[in-house]
Each structure stands twice: as C-alpha cells, then as structure tokens.
Design a protein around this motif. Sequence first.
Motif, PDB file in Angstrom:
ATOM      1  N   ILE A  39      37.210  70.509  88.902  1.00 13.20           N
ATOM      2  CA  ILE A  39      37.859  69.274  89.335  1.00 13.20           C
ATOM      3  C   ILE A  39      38.799  68.679  88.300  1.00 13.20           C
ATOM      4  O   ILE A  39      39.915  68.250  88.628  1.00 13.20           O
ATOM      5  CB  ILE A  39      36.785  68.236  89.774  1.00 13.20           C
ATOM      6  CG1 ILE A  39      37.449  67.047  90.487  1.00 13.20           C
ATOM      7  CG2 ILE A  39      35.946  67.764  88.603  1.00 13.20           C
ATOM      8  CD1 ILE A  39      37.969  67.356  91.835  1.00 13.20           C
ATOM      9  N   LEU A  40      38.401  68.621  87.029  1.00 20.16           N
ATOM     10  CA  LEU A  40      39.248  67.979  86.032  1.00 20.16           C
ATOM     11  C   LEU A  40      40.532  68.763  85.779  1.00 20.16           C
ATOM     12  O   LEU A  40      41.619  68.186  85.693  1.00 20.16           O
ATOM     13  CB  LEU A  40      38.476  67.786  84.721  1.00 20.16           C
ATOM     14  CG  LEU A  40      37.326  66.773  84.752  1.00 20.16           C
ATOM     15  CD1 LEU A  40      36.721  66.622  83.369  1.00 20.16           C
ATOM     16  CD2 LEU A  40      37.802  65.427  85.274  1.00 20.16           C
ATOM     17  N   THR A  43      42.818  68.433  88.978  1.00 17.51           N
ATOM     18  CA  THR A  43      43.463  67.130  89.173  1.00 17.51           C
ATOM     19  C   THR A  43      44.435  66.802  88.044  1.00 17.51           C
ATOM     20  O   THR A  43      45.434  66.124  88.271  1.00 17.51           O
ATOM     21  CB  THR A  43      42.404  66.019  89.283  1.00 17.51           C
ATOM     22  OG1 THR A  43      41.492  66.105  88.176  1.00 17.51           O
ATOM     23  CG2 THR A  43      41.610  66.157  90.561  1.00 17.51           C
ATOM     24  N   TYR A  44      44.145  67.264  86.829  1.00 17.19           N
ATOM     25  CA  TYR A  44      45.045  66.960  85.718  1.00 17.19           C
ATOM     26  C   TYR A  44      46.318  67.793  85.804  1.00 17.19           C
ATOM     27  O   TYR A  44      47.434  67.282  85.639  1.00 17.19           O
ATOM     28  CB  TYR A  44      44.343  67.219  84.384  1.00 17.19           C
ATOM     29  CG  TYR A  44      45.159  66.783  83.182  1.00 17.19           C
ATOM     30  CD1 TYR A  44      45.387  65.439  82.931  1.00 17.19           C
ATOM     31  CD2 TYR A  44      45.704  67.718  82.312  1.00 17.19           C
ATOM     32  CE1 TYR A  44      46.141  65.023  81.836  1.00 17.19           C
ATOM     33  CE2 TYR A  44      46.455  67.320  81.217  1.00 17.19           C
ATOM     34  CZ  TYR A  44      46.671  65.973  80.987  1.00 17.19           C
ATOM     35  OH  TYR A  44      47.420  65.573  79.908  1.00 17.19           O
ATOM     36  N   ALA A 123      37.665  71.373  95.510  1.00 13.04           N
ATOM     37  CA  ALA A 123      38.116  70.444  94.461  1.00 13.04           C
ATOM     38  C   ALA A 123      39.506  69.881  94.726  1.00 13.04           C
ATOM     39  O   ALA A 123      39.697  68.660  94.674  1.00 13.04           O
ATOM     40  CB  ALA A 123      38.049  71.134  93.094  1.00 13.04           C
ATOM     41  N   PRO A 124      40.530  70.705  95.021  1.00 14.02           N
ATOM     42  CA  PRO A 124      41.856  70.129  95.285  1.00 14.02           C
ATOM     43  C   PRO A 124      41.951  69.424  96.634  1.00 14.02           C
ATOM     44  O   PRO A 124      42.718  68.477  96.792  1.00 14.02           O
ATOM     45  CB  PRO A 124      42.792  71.343  95.229  1.00 14.02           C
ATOM     46  CG  PRO A 124      41.937  72.514  95.538  1.00 14.02           C
ATOM     47  CD  PRO A 124      40.586  72.184  94.964  1.00 14.02           C
ATOM     48  N   SER A 127      40.784  65.700  96.368  1.00  7.53           N
ATOM     49  CA  SER A 127      41.369  64.921  95.269  1.00  7.53           C
ATOM     50  C   SER A 127      42.883  64.894  95.426  1.00  7.53           C
ATOM     51  O   SER A 127      43.464  63.856  95.734  1.00  7.53           O
ATOM     52  CB  SER A 127      40.961  65.521  93.921  1.00  7.53           C
ATOM     53  OG  SER A 127      41.300  66.904  93.856  1.00  7.53           O
ATOM     54  N   SER A 465      45.466  60.855  91.081  1.00  7.79           N
ATOM     55  CA  SER A 465      44.858  62.169  91.316  1.00  7.79           C
ATOM     56  C   SER A 465      43.769  62.454  90.299  1.00  7.79           C
ATOM     57  O   SER A 465      42.659  62.903  90.637  1.00  7.79           O
ATOM     58  CB  SER A 465      45.924  63.264  91.263  1.00  7.79           C
ATOM     59  OG  SER A 465      46.849  63.129  92.311  1.00  7.79           O
ATOM     60  N   PHE A 466      44.088  62.190  89.024  1.00  7.51           N
ATOM     61  CA  PHE A 466      43.133  62.452  87.964  1.00  7.51           C
ATOM     62  C   PHE A 466      41.929  61.516  88.076  1.00  7.51           C
ATOM     63  O   PHE A 466      40.784  61.917  87.825  1.00  7.51           O
ATOM     64  CB  PHE A 466      43.807  62.289  86.598  1.00  7.51           C
ATOM     65  CG  PHE A 466      42.958  62.735  85.444  1.00  7.51           C
ATOM     66  CD1 PHE A 466      42.451  64.017  85.394  1.00  7.51           C
ATOM     67  CD2 PHE A 466      42.672  61.855  84.410  1.00  7.51           C
ATOM     68  CE1 PHE A 466      41.666  64.432  84.335  1.00  7.51           C
ATOM     69  CE2 PHE A 466      41.894  62.263  83.344  1.00  7.51           C
ATOM     70  CZ  PHE A 466      41.390  63.555  83.301  1.00  7.51           C
ATOM     71  N   GLY A 469      39.570  62.789  90.591  1.00  5.76           N
ATOM     72  CA  GLY A 469      38.852  63.924  90.027  1.00  5.76           C
ATOM     73  C   GLY A 469      37.721  63.492  89.109  1.00  5.76           C
ATOM     74  O   GLY A 469      36.602  64.021  89.195  1.00  5.76           O
ATOM     75  N   TRP A 472      34.894  62.013  91.227  1.00  2.00           N
ATOM     76  CA  TRP A 472      34.086  63.032  91.886  1.00  2.00           C
ATOM     77  C   TRP A 472      33.203  63.775  90.895  1.00  2.00           C
ATOM     78  O   TRP A 472      32.108  64.218  91.230  1.00  2.00           O
ATOM     79  CB  TRP A 472      34.981  64.009  92.654  1.00  2.00           C
ATOM     80  CG  TRP A 472      35.290  63.521  94.030  1.00  2.00           C
ATOM     81  CD1 TRP A 472      36.493  63.075  94.502  1.00  2.00           C
ATOM     82  CD2 TRP A 472      34.375  63.399  95.117  1.00  2.00           C
ATOM     83  NE1 TRP A 472      36.379  62.670  95.796  1.00  2.00           N
ATOM     84  CE2 TRP A 472      35.089  62.874  96.217  1.00  2.00           C
ATOM     85  CE3 TRP A 472      33.026  63.681  95.274  1.00  2.00           C
ATOM     86  CZ2 TRP A 472      34.490  62.617  97.437  1.00  2.00           C
ATOM     87  CZ3 TRP A 472      32.421  63.423  96.498  1.00  2.00           C
ATOM     88  CH2 TRP A 472      33.156  62.904  97.563  1.00  2.00           C
TER      89      TRP A 472
END
Length: 517
Positions: A39-40, A43-44, A123-124, A127, A465-466, A469, A472
Amino acid sequence: LVNGHVNAIISTIEKRFDLSSTESGLIASCYDIGACVAILSVTYIGAHGHKPLWVGWGVFLIGVSGILFSLPHFTAPMYTYTLTNNTCGASEIAECSVNSARSHRYAIWFFYLAFIIAGFGGAPLYSLGITYMDENVGQRFSSWYIGILVTGSIIGPGIGFLVGGAFLGVYTYPEEQVAILDSNEAWVGAWWMGALIVGCIGVLSSLPILMLPRTLPDVCLNICQFTSCQLITNHHRVYRYRDFPKCVLVLLRNPVFVLVSIAGAVDSILISGLATFGAKYIETIFGLSATDAGIAFGALALVGAAGGQLLGGGLITKFNIRMTWILRMTYMAPVVTCTQYHDASPSGGSFVSTCNLNCGCDLNVYKPVCGADGITYYSACFAGCSAVGTAGNTYENCTCVSATTGVATNISSATTGVCSGSGCGAGGMFALFCILMFLFMVFTFLNEASALQASLRCVAFNQRSFAIGVQWLIIRLIGTIPGPLIIGAVFDRNCAQWSLNCGEKGSCSTYNSRELS
C-alpha cells in the motif's frame, strides 16, 4: 471473492482440507498482509503516476488470485465419502487417508498465496481509485461517487455470499450423481466454482480500466473549488524517495487523520472477524446448512451494509454537509447486539453416556442425527440407535433418545441431520438475530462515508492518495489482520470435538454453543 464468497464457503473449506478456524482465518488476513506490503509504495509512487494503469493491473491480479484459489480442487486427491449405517454395535470407524492428511498442507498455501496476490491487487483499487475519482469530480458530488464505489465493494461481498451459498448446494464434482443431500455431513459443495468465475471476470474487467486516461477532460474545472490548476500540474512532478519519511510524519502529526484512522481500525476488528466467520456462526448456532447460512448472511450484508453506505454518502451530498458536521457524523456508534443462547453441548465435554456405553462409537465419525425429542446427537451410534428405518435416512430403537424423554417405542427414533427449529433456532430467535444484525450493519456502514470524507478533507490535496494508503495500513495492522485471527481463535477455543485424520488434528466437528455465543 475476498470478503464474500470465501467467507460463505469457509466451513466447507475447513471440512474438505481439515483446517482449523485459526488456519482459515489466516486466509482472510493474508489479503490484508499483501495489501500492507504494497500500500505505501503503491500510493506514494502511484499518486504521481498514471492511476488507472495502477488500478487496472491491480484488478488483473485479483482475477489471477481467484483462479489460483480454485486450483486445489483440481490438484488435491479426490474427495470421497462412505455411506454406512453407523449404528450401535455396528459403528463406523474413521479411515486414515495419508494422501488426504497431506493434501490440506499444500492446499492451504495455495489459499494463502492467492489472497496475498489479491492484497497486492486491491491496494491501488481502494486508494488510487478513490483519489482518482475525487480529483475528477466536483467536491459536492465526490462523496456520492465514492459512496457508489465503496457500495460496490459491499454489494460484491453480498453477491459473493449469495452465490457461494448457492454453489454449496452443488456437489463439489458436479458431473457426479451422489446419493446424499446437502444436509448430510459428508456433503462437500462446489466451493471452488465461484472463485474460478470471479477470477475470469476480474481479468476481463481490468481491460477497460487500463484504457482510462490519466485525467478526465476539464479536470481543473472540477477541482478549482479547493485548489488551483497550477497545483494539479505540480501534482504530477517527479517524486523523491527521500521525501517519503517527511510525508509520513506530516500525516502522523495530523490529529484528525490519526484519530479517524484508529477509530476505523478498532471498528474493523469486529467487522473483518464477523465477515469471515459470520456465516459459520449462523450455521453453528442456529443449525442451518452451509448453503442457507451463506445466503442468509449474504442478504443481511447486501441490504444492511450497502444501504448504510449509500445513506451516509447520500446525506452528505444532499445537504452539502461541511467538515465539522461530517466529523460529528462519525460519533455514531454501531448497535451492539446480544442474543440468548441454548447450551446443547454435552455435560462435562463427554458424548459417552450409559445409554451408548457399549456401542463402541468413534468420535472421529461426526454424522449428526435429530432425535424425536428435538435434540441433535453426534451420530446415530451416540444416540444409541440399533436399527435403520425403512426410509434409509431414519434410525430406530435409539436408547439415548428414549432415555432422555423417558418414553419408549415410538419416540425412540432419529433422522439424519441436525434438528431445525430447536435451541437457538426456536421461538423466533433467528429472526430477532437477523433484525439486530441488520441494524448493526446499517449504523456501522453509515459512518464509513463520513469517515472517508473527513480523511480526504483534513489533508493537503497532493497528499490524498498517500493519506488513504497510510490510513489503510493503520486499519489493516490494527484491525483487519488480527480480526479474523482473533475470531478464529475464539471458534477453536470453544471446539467441543476435533476430528482426527491419521492421528493429526483436523477440523472441528462441533462447538460449545453457549461459550461460542
């Protein structure tokens, strides 16, 4: 697949591959473990990239995971069962199948791997997909569109429960003609069929998502109300890895964001555990078949959770609710329900009584029968039945049944399957349970829309977005990963009798209903 279908078939998977509830609970947690890993980074990096491409390939991975999840059906040794009378004096002895004992060990790794891959794919979607939609519509309509997106993630599990329950009414090998019904303990439904279908749909549905543009036309006109077009241009600048810790620190210093995230995490402990084992709980406590339990819980989830989510998003859009009142909406607490229960488990944890002491019954053979006295017995042998009725699914001369009621002859009989309409299923208790569970879901998911809007509005635009993430990640680490493991451990702790296969502990045959409640 993840939050619906698999949860409807969880008890069938446990029986087919001799899994404990803790092991099956880890299947659900693997999705969140995969999401936490991805996730990180997603989103990053994805926040500054082509969001539809990230989302599209994520949906493709979810499709692959569905196909992978169904593979043990085709690779494991064929499931077989034996039809014996299993009466007093002629009791059935559980067979030891080394292949069966070994098959579940590699089958469970298929399940774990499939859900980890699904976590990568999800994940995407939840997010970048949310922020892509938020960036391309007006602020007032954002909660409505995102509400529809999240409602889709609630309707999906509802459909998954309903379809999963329906498929369990089909024998695991559909081409075979079998002499048992789905109420028979030896029955194993087509648990794999829904996962295979969902996998194919996932692969196909990823294609149109991959075709979406990086931004929709006139995007600046939609977001000028809370930022400038220049900021959107800068939003696509090249990201730097060294800024990553700073971005995390900014979010963790935001009290509104942190508290809303922790609240959602605590809520998710119960929600994720209930989603995983809700159908199994209904099946265990109220004596429903796996098919009926999956359909019942799916209907509750479909109407209650989806209705609450749409209602919450609709209220924000209809009345153009501001940030302060959005936060006040999150004060609403779920309705906590409590139902009566009936302890039908044996006194002292033993199934052996004076009425079946000399029958030589095997505890590893769990084939419940319903006595004429309305009590469910572990098997015809433990009910003390010495003869099979003419109908084939009835037993006669059941000494334990007559011993319980004090009446002989005509009442000392039993039929195959658990008793319906007795214990917790009697007196309208199941209807009351459904009403309270419906209210619990409505009020729980009514808060979801307001909590999500609060999270999006309390951070900088180019961090949205981040932020989703990170949120979540918090929810998964505190809530959805331990939730199924905790509830699964509760099931295992209150198991009254474990099955054994070649000396190894398999799935739980029956539970102490009082302690489980």
